[in-house]
Design a protein around this motif. Sequence first.
Motif, short mmCIF file in Angstrom:
data_model
loop_
_atom_site.label_atom_id
_atom_site.label_comp_id
_atom_site.label_asym_id
_atom_site.label_seq_id
_atom_site.Cartn_x
_atom_site.Cartn_y
_atom_site.Cartn_z
N VAL A 89 0.93 -1.07 -0.12
CA VAL A 89 0.03 -0.07 0.03
C VAL A 89 0.84 1.17 -0.04
O VAL A 89 1.57 1.40 0.86
CB VAL A 89 -1.02 -0.01 1.34
CG1 VAL A 89 -1.59 1.22 1.35
CG2 VAL A 89 -1.92 -1.23 1.40
N ALA A 90 0.58 2.15 -1.18
CA ALA A 90 1.36 3.45 -0.97
C ALA A 90 0.52 4.44 -0.12
O ALA A 90 -0.86 4.54 -0.46
CB ALA A 90 1.39 3.81 -2.48
N HIS A 99 1.29 0.22 -8.30
CA HIS A 99 1.73 0.49 -6.92
C HIS A 99 0.37 0.92 -6.07
O HIS A 99 0.20 2.15 -6.24
CB HIS A 99 2.85 1.64 -7.02
CG HIS A 99 3.37 1.90 -5.45
ND1 HIS A 99 4.10 2.85 -5.10
CD2 HIS A 99 3.32 0.97 -4.42
CE1 HIS A 99 4.42 2.86 -3.85
NE2 HIS A 99 3.94 1.63 -3.30
N HIS A 100 -0.17 0.14 -5.48
CA HIS A 100 -1.50 0.37 -4.89
C HIS A 100 -1.57 1.48 -4.12
O HIS A 100 -0.82 1.33 -2.84
CB HIS A 100 -2.11 -0.95 -4.40
CG HIS A 100 -3.51 -0.77 -3.75
ND1 HIS A 100 -4.66 -1.18 -4.31
CD2 HIS A 100 -3.92 -0.47 -2.38
CE1 HIS A 100 -5.55 -0.93 -3.33
NE2 HIS A 100 -5.15 -0.49 -2.31
N ASN A 132 6.39 -7.89 -0.44
CA ASN A 132 5.93 -9.38 -0.41
C ASN A 132 4.73 -9.62 -1.17
O ASN A 132 4.50 -10.75 -1.50
CB ASN A 132 6.08 -10.02 0.99
CG ASN A 132 7.56 -9.66 1.77
OD1 ASN A 132 8.51 -10.55 1.28
ND2 ASN A 132 7.39 -9.02 2.87
N TYR A 133 4.07 -8.70 -1.31
CA TYR A 133 2.44 -8.79 -1.60
C TYR A 133 2.13 -7.97 -2.61
O TYR A 133 2.54 -6.68 -2.52
CB TYR A 133 1.53 -9.16 -0.56
CG TYR A 133 1.71 -10.29 0.09
CD1 TYR A 133 1.16 -11.67 -0.44
CD2 TYR A 133 2.46 -10.43 1.35
CE1 TYR A 133 1.32 -12.85 0.19
CE2 TYR A 133 2.76 -11.62 2.14
CZ TYR A 133 2.10 -12.93 1.62
OH TYR A 133 2.40 -13.94 2.03
N ALA A 134 1.35 -8.10 -3.70
CA ALA A 134 0.74 -7.07 -4.21
C ALA A 134 -0.66 -7.35 -4.85
O ALA A 134 -1.12 -8.60 -4.52
CB ALA A 134 1.53 -6.85 -5.75
N TYR A 135 -1.29 -6.63 -5.58
CA TYR A 135 -2.78 -6.62 -5.84
C TYR A 135 -2.98 -7.49 -7.16
O TYR A 135 -2.15 -7.63 -7.93
CB TYR A 135 -3.41 -5.55 -5.64
CG TYR A 135 -4.01 -5.10 -4.49
CD1 TYR A 135 -5.19 -5.08 -4.00
CD2 TYR A 135 -2.95 -4.29 -3.72
CE1 TYR A 135 -5.77 -4.59 -2.84
CE2 TYR A 135 -3.41 -3.78 -2.54
CZ TYR A 135 -4.70 -3.89 -2.07
OH TYR A 135 -5.10 -3.55 -0.59
N THR A 140 -2.29 -9.38 -12.98
CA THR A 140 -3.03 -9.67 -14.36
C THR A 140 -1.96 -8.99 -15.51
O THR A 140 -1.57 -9.56 -16.41
CB THR A 140 -4.51 -8.99 -14.32
OG1 THR A 140 -5.14 -9.49 -13.53
CG2 THR A 140 -5.05 -9.13 -15.85
N ALA A 141 -1.50 -7.77 -14.97
CA ALA A 141 -0.59 -7.08 -15.88
C ALA A 141 1.07 -7.70 -15.92
O ALA A 141 1.48 -7.78 -17.14
CB ALA A 141 -0.46 -5.67 -15.50
N HIS A 142 1.44 -8.30 -14.76
CA HIS A 142 2.69 -8.70 -14.41
C HIS A 142 2.80 -10.05 -13.94
O HIS A 142 3.25 -10.15 -12.71
CB HIS A 142 3.48 -7.64 -13.86
CG HIS A 142 3.83 -6.44 -14.53
ND1 HIS A 142 4.78 -5.99 -15.46
CD2 HIS A 142 3.30 -5.14 -14.52
CE1 HIS A 142 4.80 -5.10 -16.03
NE2 HIS A 142 3.91 -4.26 -15.34
N PRO A 143 2.21 -11.14 -14.57
CA PRO A 143 2.12 -12.40 -14.35
C PRO A 143 3.67 -12.77 -13.72
O PRO A 143 3.81 -13.48 -12.65
CB PRO A 143 1.49 -13.22 -15.17
CG PRO A 143 1.80 -12.59 -16.58
CD PRO A 143 1.67 -11.10 -15.87
N GLU A 144 4.59 -12.41 -14.28
CA GLU A 144 5.87 -12.81 -14.04
C GLU A 144 6.60 -12.38 -12.69
O GLU A 144 7.66 -12.51 -12.17
CB GLU A 144 7.07 -12.21 -15.22
CG GLU A 144 7.28 -10.98 -15.07
CD GLU A 144 6.20 -9.94 -15.78
OE1 GLU A 144 5.22 -10.39 -16.12
OE2 GLU A 144 6.44 -8.82 -15.88
N TRP A 145 5.56 -11.30 -11.82
CA TRP A 145 6.18 -10.70 -10.67
C TRP A 145 5.90 -11.77 -9.47
O TRP A 145 6.15 -11.42 -8.27
CB TRP A 145 5.28 -9.39 -10.45
CG TRP A 145 6.02 -8.37 -11.17
CD1 TRP A 145 6.74 -8.25 -11.86
CD2 TRP A 145 5.39 -6.82 -10.87
NE1 TRP A 145 7.10 -6.79 -12.58
CE2 TRP A 145 6.09 -6.20 -11.91
CE3 TRP A 145 4.28 -6.51 -10.33
CZ2 TRP A 145 6.00 -4.80 -12.37
CZ3 TRP A 145 4.08 -5.12 -10.57
CH2 TRP A 145 4.72 -4.30 -11.37
#
Length: 740
Positions: A89-90, A99-100, A132-135, A140-145
């Motif tokens: 969370v930003a 960057h949520h 360690n986590y993202a939304y 969807t946009a960066h499955p490689e992350w």
Amino acid sequence: MPITRRQFLAGSTVSLVGLARGRPPAVWLPGRLLQSPTAADKPWYATMRRCGQLNLNERDPLTLDVGSWIDYWASLELNALLLNGGGIVAFYPTDIPYHHKSEFLGSRDLLGELVRAVTERHMRAVARMDCNYAYEDALTAHPEWFERNQDGSPRRHDESPWLFRTCMFGPYFSEQMPAIYREINQRYPVAGFFTNGWPSTGALGVCYCESCQRVFRERVGGVPPADTNATSPLYRKYYDAYMDRVLEVWRQWQGVVTERGRASVYVGNLGGGIRTVKNVRRLGEVAAWFNADHQGRSGDTPIWDCAQQGRVAQAVMDGRTITNVTGSYANSRITWRHVAKPAAEATLWMAQTTASGMVPWFHWLGGAPEDNRWRAVGRDFYRWLAQHEPHFRNRRSIANLAVLYPQRTIAFYKSGEGPGSWRGADRAQTSDYLQGLYYALLDGRFLFDFVHEDALAAETAQRYRALLVPNAAYLDDEHCRRIRDYVGAGGSLLATFETSRYTGWGDARPDFGLADLFGAGAAGETIGPVGNSYMRLEQRHPITAGFEGTALLPGPESRVPIRATGAHAAPLTVVPSYPAFPPEMVFPRTPRTNEPAAVLREVGQSRIAYFPGDVDRSCWRSGSPDLARLLQNTVRWLLGDAPAPVTIAGDGIVEAFAWETEPGYALHVLNYTNPNMTRAFIQRFYPIGAQHVRFAIAPGRRVRAVRALRAGHALTFAQRDTIVEFDIPSVVDYEVVALT
Ligand SMILES: [Zn+2]
């Protein structure tokens, strides 16, 4: 971009302009902190003594009152405050895609408001991040992350399943996080970045994302393993590749946050106390600042868990900055994030942090507390620290006893196969040997330091009269060579059980790697665990002092059968296990053997004691005072006539640290005498009476004053040559005696 250690150190040794007492300038300089070529040759965090953290949640921007919060933290006379920047969370209006931004941020720039307020109050702001986590939109946009299971599915957070776990081998770590650091660095005068939860010292995860499959194909060979077990050759390669990647990311992030000569620092999340899987020595090579996220204890964890954390970190940081987080909330076996833990427990945790030479980092979670009992706990302790700050500036520990920190054994040790065995991941058991020795040393009031097995060096023999090795079963040939060198240089040695029986990865050797030092070879497979075995007292010896009135001592639960070679003393012999039930059957089938239960040798100036049984772990599991006394007697015999740097005589269970400080010397005494010593939480203190201290100082020094800093009064003392003697009338929770 890898940087060399020299560049890295050069980049971190910068400080700020015109700082009285290490304070930052009270000016708002967006995007830049100025460096000074004239300030002391140390980075700002090297002189930090008080640190705090307000850990916000996503909703806090709706209501957070910045002014009153900063008033509180300023009242603790902090040097630095950790504040939420971004990651999951930003807390500021970020422009970085995926960057949520906090959905409650509105028009606020909460990070900006907080950093400004902190800077105006002469504190430094460190951005607390989470990598360690993202939304799901990022997924969807960066499955490689993201990390993947074997079936390719992403990994959701257990409690917050709308979050997905990112992979440290992927571009989220090498591209997205650096972009976020750069954005924050450009906008706000933060003095550092901290990542929650990464890398940790705990067990390694295995991920099946494309990045990880590539690492396996190219560097490890094969496919990611199903489990992490050091008996697997695949896991061994993975462990090295994993550690290499952690160090690569750490160096990259340190490089990013110090770009363009910025006086900043990246600090990762370490800790783990004495139970670490990742090699803390390697982590110490990249860490400019070691933060131990060792916030509290639960269940049956002994109270000294925090002091142990300090010793582990000191063993790899060599006097560089170490912080330890104290959770002011109840981070216990049942987790309660929003109520305070007992004041006495939190205070003794911060006291251990300080005594062991770490810097306390006081942590509250949530911007709208309904429990405010924790506030005074931190303030009272920190104000006392600030009042006596020079005495917490340590130069070196003055212990003359070293305990080997057996990294590989704690990380990987596996005791045989089948029932009664355990996996390397079960670290509570692999650290029991160290825990048992530790307890015996506290009970015997010895002063000691930890030495990491990878840090054994010629200097070890110069500093420490004896080296104690609590079942370092997994040791490489190089470790064995260094232990041999240590003894060759005149050091004395205690070793127990399977020490050096295996290589660093756990492959069995035909005999102990240190059989020559022990004066004993393995004569068979390890026996045990079994109860009702004994050690028979065969002859008087300093290690059997105090055992008048018995011919038997409790035997260790497990032992290696041995054959002793060469000249040695064997004051104790093995009485093998026999039935403990039913009572009619309880008699020894072999009452007497020639098998030594301890092999004692004197070689040149060195004394060597080898116990083929796990006397240390058996001491811890049983609480047997006989085994504690046996270990204490043995340590005293090893030290021989070597003068003790400090002795403390009196009642109670205490832990002590003695430091040479900038103004003189400081003796820290922690009072653990408490019914909650081994069961959380400490509820109140039970003061102990007078402690008589003999403190050896450097030749030629004259002590002018001895002062008890916690009690707040001067102590009468006498100095004869290098010995300063005084009484501490009482210790309530903690006492620090300053000799100047
Ligand atoms: Zn991965």
